[in-house]
Design an enzyme around this catalytic site. Structure first.
Site, PDB file in Angstrom:
ATOM      1  N   SER A   1       8.276 -10.324   4.604  1.00  0.00           N
ATOM      2  CA  SER A   1       7.113 -10.978   5.236  1.00  0.00           C
ATOM      3  C   SER A   1       5.808 -10.408   4.663  1.00  0.00           C
ATOM      4  O   SER A   1       4.826 -11.144   4.540  1.00  0.00           O
ATOM      5  CB  SER A   1       7.158 -10.846   6.760  1.00  0.00           C
TER       6      SER A   1
ATOM      7  N   LYS B   1      19.159   7.379 -10.597  1.00  0.00           N
ATOM      8  CA  LYS B   1      17.872   6.742 -10.289  1.00  0.00           C
ATOM      9  C   LYS B   1      17.061   6.574 -11.575  1.00  0.00           C
ATOM     10  O   LYS B   1      16.407   5.552 -11.787  1.00  0.00           O
ATOM     11  CB  LYS B   1      17.116   7.632  -9.291  1.00  0.00           C
TER      12      LYS B   1
ATOM     13  N   ARG C   1      13.687   2.748  -0.629  1.00  0.00           N
ATOM     14  CA  ARG C   1      14.204   3.807  -1.515  1.00  0.00           C
ATOM     15  C   ARG C   1      13.075   4.717  -1.925  1.00  0.00           C
ATOM     16  O   ARG C   1      11.949   4.232  -2.129  1.00  0.00           O
ATOM     17  CB  ARG C   1      14.741   3.189  -2.811  1.00  0.00           C
ATOM     18  N   LEU C   2      13.398   5.993  -2.083  1.00  0.00           N
ATOM     19  CA  LEU C   2      12.386   6.919  -2.588  1.00  0.00           C
ATOM     20  C   LEU C   2      12.116   6.597  -4.048  1.00  0.00           C
ATOM     21  O   LEU C   2      13.032   6.304  -4.808  1.00  0.00           O
ATOM     22  CB  LEU C   2      12.884   8.359  -2.482  1.00  0.00           C
ATOM     23  N   ILE C   3      10.849   6.659  -4.430  1.00  0.00           N
ATOM     24  CA  ILE C   3      10.475   6.428  -5.831  1.00  0.00           C
ATOM     25  C   ILE C   3      10.694   7.740  -6.585  1.00  0.00           C
ATOM     26  O   ILE C   3      10.287   8.807  -6.133  1.00  0.00           O
ATOM     27  CB  ILE C   3       9.000   5.972  -5.920  1.00  0.00           C
TER      28      ILE C   3
ATOM     29  N   ASN D   1       2.121   1.962  -0.715  1.00  0.00           N
ATOM     30  CA  ASN D   1       3.175   1.635   0.248  1.00  0.00           C
ATOM     31  C   ASN D   1       2.549   1.295   1.594  1.00  0.00           C
ATOM     32  O   ASN D   1       1.445   1.753   1.903  1.00  0.00           O
ATOM     33  CB  ASN D   1       4.106   2.845   0.415  1.00  0.00           C
TER      34      ASN D   1
ATOM     35  N   HIS E   1       3.571   1.409   5.770  1.00  0.00           N
ATOM     36  CA  HIS E   1       4.561   2.001   6.678  1.00  0.00           C
ATOM     37  C   HIS E   1       4.173   1.677   8.121  1.00  0.00           C
ATOM     38  O   HIS E   1       3.002   1.780   8.490  1.00  0.00           O
ATOM     39  CB  HIS E   1       4.627   3.519   6.449  1.00  0.00           C
TER      40      HIS E   1
HETATM   41  C1  GAR Z   1       7.506  -3.338   7.198  1.00  0.00           C
HETATM   42  O1  GAR Z   1       7.280  -3.145   8.571  1.00  0.00           O
HETATM   43  C2  GAR Z   1       7.144  -2.089   6.415  1.00  0.00           C
HETATM   44  O2  GAR Z   1       6.040  -1.409   6.938  1.00  0.00           O
HETATM   45  C3  GAR Z   1       8.399  -1.274   6.531  1.00  0.00           C
HETATM   46  O3  GAR Z   1       9.430  -2.199   6.354  1.00  0.00           O
HETATM   47  C4  GAR Z   1       9.000  -3.465   6.919  1.00  0.00           C
HETATM   48  C5  GAR Z   1       9.310  -4.549   5.916  1.00  0.00           C
HETATM   49  O4  GAR Z   1       9.077  -5.818   6.489  1.00  0.00           O
HETATM   50  N1  GAR Z   1       8.438  -0.201   5.570  1.00  0.00           N
HETATM   51  C6  GAR Z   1       8.939   1.004   5.806  1.00  0.00           C
HETATM   52  O5  GAR Z   1       9.478   1.313   6.853  1.00  0.00           O
HETATM   53  C7  GAR Z   1       8.787   1.987   4.661  1.00  0.00           C
HETATM   54  N2  GAR Z   1       9.191   3.306   5.041  1.00  0.00           N
HETATM   55  P1  GAR Z   1       9.007  -7.107   5.574  1.00  0.00           P
HETATM   56  O6  GAR Z   1      10.255  -7.077   4.673  1.00  0.00           O
HETATM   57  O7  GAR Z   1       9.049  -8.263   6.529  1.00  0.00           O
HETATM   58  O8  GAR Z   1       7.741  -7.040   4.765  1.00  0.00           O
END
Ligand code: GAR
Length: 188
Positions: free
Chosen positions: A14, A66, A92-94, A108, A110
């Site tokens: 999304s 990796k 995944r960790l970069i 990123n 979060h």
């Molecule tokens: C988002 O909420 C993003 O912040 C999170 O994954 C979701 C992806 O949603 N990321 C993490 O947790 C990174 N550690 P989406 O696929 O609908 O964009």
């Protein structure tokens, strides 16, 4: 100048879609040249195809390390002259290979107010702790898990006992904050 980006995602996508729609509305002067996913079945692949954006889908377990799969990704990014890597739910960790090729050029998003609740299921972690306010962070990526200098944050009120509603609020804030933050970053 239009900034060439790659979006990395492992799930629904999304945030990828919000970025692409902002580009199409003329709000963000960028072009998504490639979507990279480590989950070939993820819904982000369907979304990318709907927008006609090429996808590089890989399975980490088909590689010995990796370094190996990241070296392949770096070659694809360089081929397409990609300037920024945008992580949007890439779980995944970069590693060193990608970090050194795109030093200070990986961002990123979060779903928490970092440094609280890094890692997986940040929304679940926040709810388990009973916090009333959580939020969203956009940050530069380093070798850590959801660490790296913070670029932007926004608070989101938790809907008591309701993960789904809280997540919906977080997603709405993410979609707006990521686009705004990328715009500032690319204009500088
Ligand atoms: C988002 O909420 C993003 O912040 C999170 O994954 C979701 C992806 O949603 N990321 C993490 O947790 C990174 N550690 P989406 O696929 O609908 O964009």
């Amino acid at each position: 100048m239009t900034t060439k980006i790659a979006v990395f995602a492992s799930g629904s996508g999304s945030n990828f879609q919000a970025i692409q729609e902002a580009i199409e509305r003329g709000e963000l002067n960028a072009k998504v040249e490639l979507v990279v996913t480590d989950k070939p079945e993820a819904f982000v692949v369907t979304r990318a195809k709907q927008f006609g954006i090429p996808v590089h889908a890989f399975s980490a377990k088909s590689y010995t390390s990796k370094e190996e799969y990241e070296a392949e990704i770096v070659a694809l990014l360089r081929d397409r002259k990609i300037e920024w890597v945008v992580l949007a739910g890439y779980m995944r960790l970069i590693g060193h290979t990608l970090l050194s090729a795109y030093s200070n050029r990986i961002v990123n998003i979060h779903p928490s107010l970092l440094p609280s609740f890094p890692g997986k299921d940040a929304i679940g972690q926040a709810m388990d702790h009973g916090v009333k306010v959580t939020g969203v962070t956009v940050h530069f990526v380093d070798e850590g898990m959801d660490t790296g200098p913070i670029l932007a944050q926004a608070a989101v009120e938790v809907v008591d006992g309701n993960h789904e509603e809280t997540e919906a609020r977080i997603h709405a804030v993410e979609h707006e904050l990521y686009t705004k933050t990328l715009k500032k970053l690319f204009e500088n």
